[in-house]
Scaffold this active site. Structure first.
Site, PDB file in Angstrom:
ATOM      1  N   HIS A  29     -21.626  46.109  23.529  1.00  0.00           N
ATOM      2  CA  HIS A  29     -22.255  45.251  22.740  1.00  0.00           C
ATOM      3  C   HIS A  29     -23.364  44.141  23.448  1.00  0.00           C
ATOM      4  O   HIS A  29     -23.009  43.701  24.653  1.00  0.00           O
ATOM      5  CB  HIS A  29     -21.125  44.324  22.192  1.00  0.00           C
ATOM      6  CG  HIS A  29     -20.120  45.091  21.199  1.00  0.00           C
ATOM      7  ND1 HIS A  29     -20.401  46.395  20.792  1.00  0.00           N
ATOM      8  CD2 HIS A  29     -19.043  44.502  20.814  1.00  0.00           C
ATOM      9  CE1 HIS A  29     -19.286  46.681  19.997  1.00  0.00           C
ATOM     10  NE2 HIS A  29     -18.396  45.845  19.816  1.00  0.00           N
ATOM     11  N   CYS A  49     -13.083  42.693  20.573  1.00  0.00           N
ATOM     12  CA  CYS A  49     -14.055  43.087  21.663  1.00  0.00           C
ATOM     13  C   CYS A  49     -15.165  42.062  21.955  1.00  0.00           C
ATOM     14  O   CYS A  49     -15.497  41.467  22.950  1.00  0.00           O
ATOM     15  CB  CYS A  49     -14.548  44.428  21.527  1.00  0.00           C
ATOM     16  SG  CYS A  49     -15.217  44.784  19.854  1.00  0.00           S
TER      17      CYS A  49
HETATM   18  N1  LIG Z   1     -13.338  50.844  20.060  1.00  0.00           N
HETATM   19  C1  LIG Z   1     -13.419  49.649  20.514  1.00  0.00           C
HETATM   20  O1  LIG Z   1     -14.704  49.060  21.114  1.00  0.00           O
HETATM   21  C2  LIG Z   1     -12.414  48.647  20.448  1.00  0.00           C
HETATM   22  C3  LIG Z   1     -12.288  47.132  20.902  1.00  0.00           C
HETATM   23  C4  LIG Z   1     -11.141  46.637  20.909  1.00  0.00           C
HETATM   24  C5  LIG Z   1     -10.205  47.002  20.148  1.00  0.00           C
HETATM   25  N2  LIG Z   1     -10.075  48.274  19.549  1.00  0.00           N
HETATM   26  C6  LIG Z   1      -8.867  48.514  18.903  1.00  0.00           C
HETATM   27  O2  LIG Z   1      -8.190  49.833  19.543  1.00  0.00           O
HETATM   28  C7  LIG Z   1      -7.691  50.832  18.785  1.00  0.00           C
HETATM   29  C8  LIG Z   1      -8.217  52.109  18.931  1.00  0.00           C
HETATM   30  O3  LIG Z   1      -9.842  52.008  18.812  1.00  0.00           O
HETATM   31  P1  LIG Z   1     -10.492  53.234  19.047  1.00  0.00           P
HETATM   32  O4  LIG Z   1     -11.966  52.894  19.106  1.00  0.00           O
HETATM   33  O5  LIG Z   1     -10.056  54.099  20.473  1.00  0.00           O
HETATM   34  O6  LIG Z   1     -10.177  54.331  17.926  1.00  0.00           O
HETATM   35  P2  LIG Z   1     -10.418  55.870  17.693  1.00  0.00           P
HETATM   36  O7  LIG Z   1     -11.415  56.390  18.840  1.00  0.00           O
HETATM   37  O8  LIG Z   1     -10.911  56.386  16.258  1.00  0.00           O
HETATM   38  O9  LIG Z   1      -8.859  56.342  18.207  1.00  0.00           O
HETATM   39  C9  LIG Z   1      -7.733  56.220  17.476  1.00  0.00           C
HETATM   40  C10 LIG Z   1      -6.655  56.744  18.239  1.00  0.00           C
HETATM   41  O10 LIG Z   1      -5.558  56.517  17.386  1.00  0.00           O
HETATM   42  C11 LIG Z   1      -4.868  57.791  17.022  1.00  0.00           C
HETATM   43  N3  LIG Z   1      -4.023  57.759  15.840  1.00  0.00           N
HETATM   44  C12 LIG Z   1      -4.586  57.621  14.417  1.00  0.00           C
HETATM   45  N4  LIG Z   1      -3.557  57.700  13.713  1.00  0.00           N
HETATM   46  C13 LIG Z   1      -2.503  57.901  14.385  1.00  0.00           C
HETATM   47  C14 LIG Z   1      -1.059  57.794  14.074  1.00  0.00           C
HETATM   48  N5  LIG Z   1      -0.635  57.907  12.612  1.00  0.00           N
HETATM   49  N6  LIG Z   1      -0.300  57.942  15.110  1.00  0.00           N
HETATM   50  C15 LIG Z   1      -0.467  57.831  16.424  1.00  0.00           C
HETATM   51  N7  LIG Z   1      -1.848  57.950  16.857  1.00  0.00           N
HETATM   52  C16 LIG Z   1      -2.779  57.793  15.814  1.00  0.00           C
HETATM   53  C17 LIG Z   1      -6.081  58.888  17.397  1.00  0.00           C
HETATM   54  O11 LIG Z   1      -5.264  60.223  17.460  1.00  0.00           O
HETATM   55  P3  LIG Z   1      -6.357  61.543  16.951  1.00  0.00           P
HETATM   56  O12 LIG Z   1      -7.424  61.526  18.103  1.00  0.00           O
HETATM   57  O13 LIG Z   1      -5.591  62.495  17.041  1.00  0.00           O
HETATM   58  O14 LIG Z   1      -7.090  61.332  15.545  1.00  0.00           O
HETATM   59  C18 LIG Z   1      -6.778  58.316  18.508  1.00  0.00           C
HETATM   60  O15 LIG Z   1      -6.084  58.658  19.530  1.00  0.00           O
HETATM   61  C19 LIG Z   1      -8.058  50.046  17.416  1.00  0.00           C
HETATM   62  O16 LIG Z   1      -6.831  49.561  17.005  1.00  0.00           O
HETATM   63  C20 LIG Z   1      -8.990  49.225  17.421  1.00  0.00           C
HETATM   64  O17 LIG Z   1      -9.179  48.186  16.691  1.00  0.00           O
HETATM   65  C21 LIG Z   1     -11.034  48.995  19.496  1.00  0.00           C
END
Ligand SMILES: NC(=O)c1ccc[n+]([C@@H]2O[C@H](COP(=O)([O-])OP(=O)(O)OC[C@H]3O[C@@H](n4cnc5c(N)ncnc54)[C@H](OP(=O)(O)O)[C@@H]3O)[C@@H](O)[C@H]2O)c1
Length: 324
Positions: free
Chosen positions: A233, A126
């Protein structure tokens, strides 16, 4: 027939935003939604249709057209190869495949042309995306030589857990008058620190920028810290170019670049993180010529990292691939 799309991580911060973007889209699609065991059976509505969140398994990829992976690197590592074997094109938001030479790493406004017949397209880190959106229109004209970037990163960049921690630590700090990690504090980005003392987040900014710009000669010095902000950010950038910069032309170049917006230039007001939340654009203010060097610029950049830094970038890749 409408495309069949899986969203893996549908209950997460990024997954939810991706669903919002599909909700607003004029096109209709069929969805399958997946998350961890904790969310199985929860309902999510997209365009009046209710979907139940399911547990992921190999068979779920049969008959799919696209899969968005927003569930962390381990899930991408395990399931993307399975999806690709079943001819499902994958857009990965995790960092797992970004530096793989067989994977396109794409910001559509910058290097959509790098997608050939790739089955895996990665959406960049990001902070990297936000920085490059601000610098690319200038790089095209003046050739970027060196960047010093300090980023003040929101809690939601670390997913639901870190956002909860910010709220809990802040409340506890108020209640107890003691220090908590994330209560009224700023600290180095929580990713692993390498032998060279750069964090993994900072390393991503260097390596991913080089891959996206197809130029590993650009010197990039990032410092990434977490601040007590929920969403968006902010980056302080000092950029050095090979050519002298003309400030009026810089404004024109930034104004003319899709996905970027100058903030209240006339009144010399500066954008805070909250000015960019829920906005699609990368917002730039405090653009100024370095006082000591004609080929350097300073600027202040804010953007909603859950949108342009993640879900929106992935969604735009999808739209452009399908020529919507
Ligand atoms: N946050 C950001 O600003 C951002 C920016 C760029 C990239 N990313 C990337 O985007 C991805 C998601 O980030 P996020 O911020 O949305 O994280 P998050 O809020 O922690 O959400 C994680 C998601 O993954 C699911 N999950 C976890 N373990 C799983 C499994 N074994 N099988 C299937 N689903 C599973 C969770 O389900 P539950 O709800 O059931 O736990 C939830 O839906 C990550 O790879 C992160 O690096 C994030």
């Amino acid at each position: 027939m409408s495309l069949k799309i899986a969203i893996i991580g549908a209950s997460g911060l990024v997954g939810r935003e991706l669903i919002n973007l599909f909700e607003k889209s004029k096109k209709n699609f069929d969805f399958l939604l997946f998350a961890s065991k904790n969310s199985i059976g929860k309902k999510i509505k997209i365009k009046d249709q209710e979907y139940f969140i399911k547990e992921l398994n190999e068979k779920e990829f049969d008959g799919l057209d696209f899969a968005f992976f927003a569930a962390g690197g381990e899930v991408s590592k395990k399931y993307i190869p399975i999806a690709v074997n079943k001819n499902v094109r994958c857009i990965d938001l995790s960092s797992y495949f970004r530096m793989d030479k067989n994977v396109a790493l794409v910001i559509p406004e910058i290097n959509f042309h790098s997608i050939k017949d790739h089955m895996i397209i990665a959406s960049p880190n990001c902070t990297t995306t936000i920085m490059l959106m601000a610098l690319y229109p200038l790089h095209k004209k003046y050739n970027l030589k060196r960047v010093v970037s300090s980023s003040y990163q929101a809690a939601s960049g670390g997913g639901k857990k870190l956002l909860d921690k910010l709220e809990k630590d802040t409340l506890n700090a108020i209640k107890t008058n003691k220090n908590y990690d994330y209560g009224f504090n700023i600290f180095l980005h929580e990713s692993r620190v390498n032998e060279n003392f750069y964090s993994l987040e900072e390393e991503k900014m260097i390596l991913e920028s080089h891959k996206i710009l197809d130029n590993d000669k650009i010197k990039i010095s990032p410092t990434c810290v977490r601040v007590g902000v929920k969403r968006s950010h902010s980056l302080s950038i000092n950029a050095e170019f090979e050519k002298n910069v003309d400030i009026n032309e810089v404004y024109e170049l930034l104004e003319g670049f899709e996905g970027v917006k100058l903030f209240d230039k006339e009144n010399k007001r500066f954008a805070g993180a909250n000015d960019s939340t829920y906005k699609n654009e990368v917002i730039i203010s405090r653009v100024r010529k370095d006082l000591f060097d004609n080929n350097r610029l300073d600027m202040w950049v804010v953007a909603d990292q859950l949108l342009k830094g993640a879900s929106l970038n992935a969604f735009l890749i999808f739209e452009k691939l399908n020529k919507f």
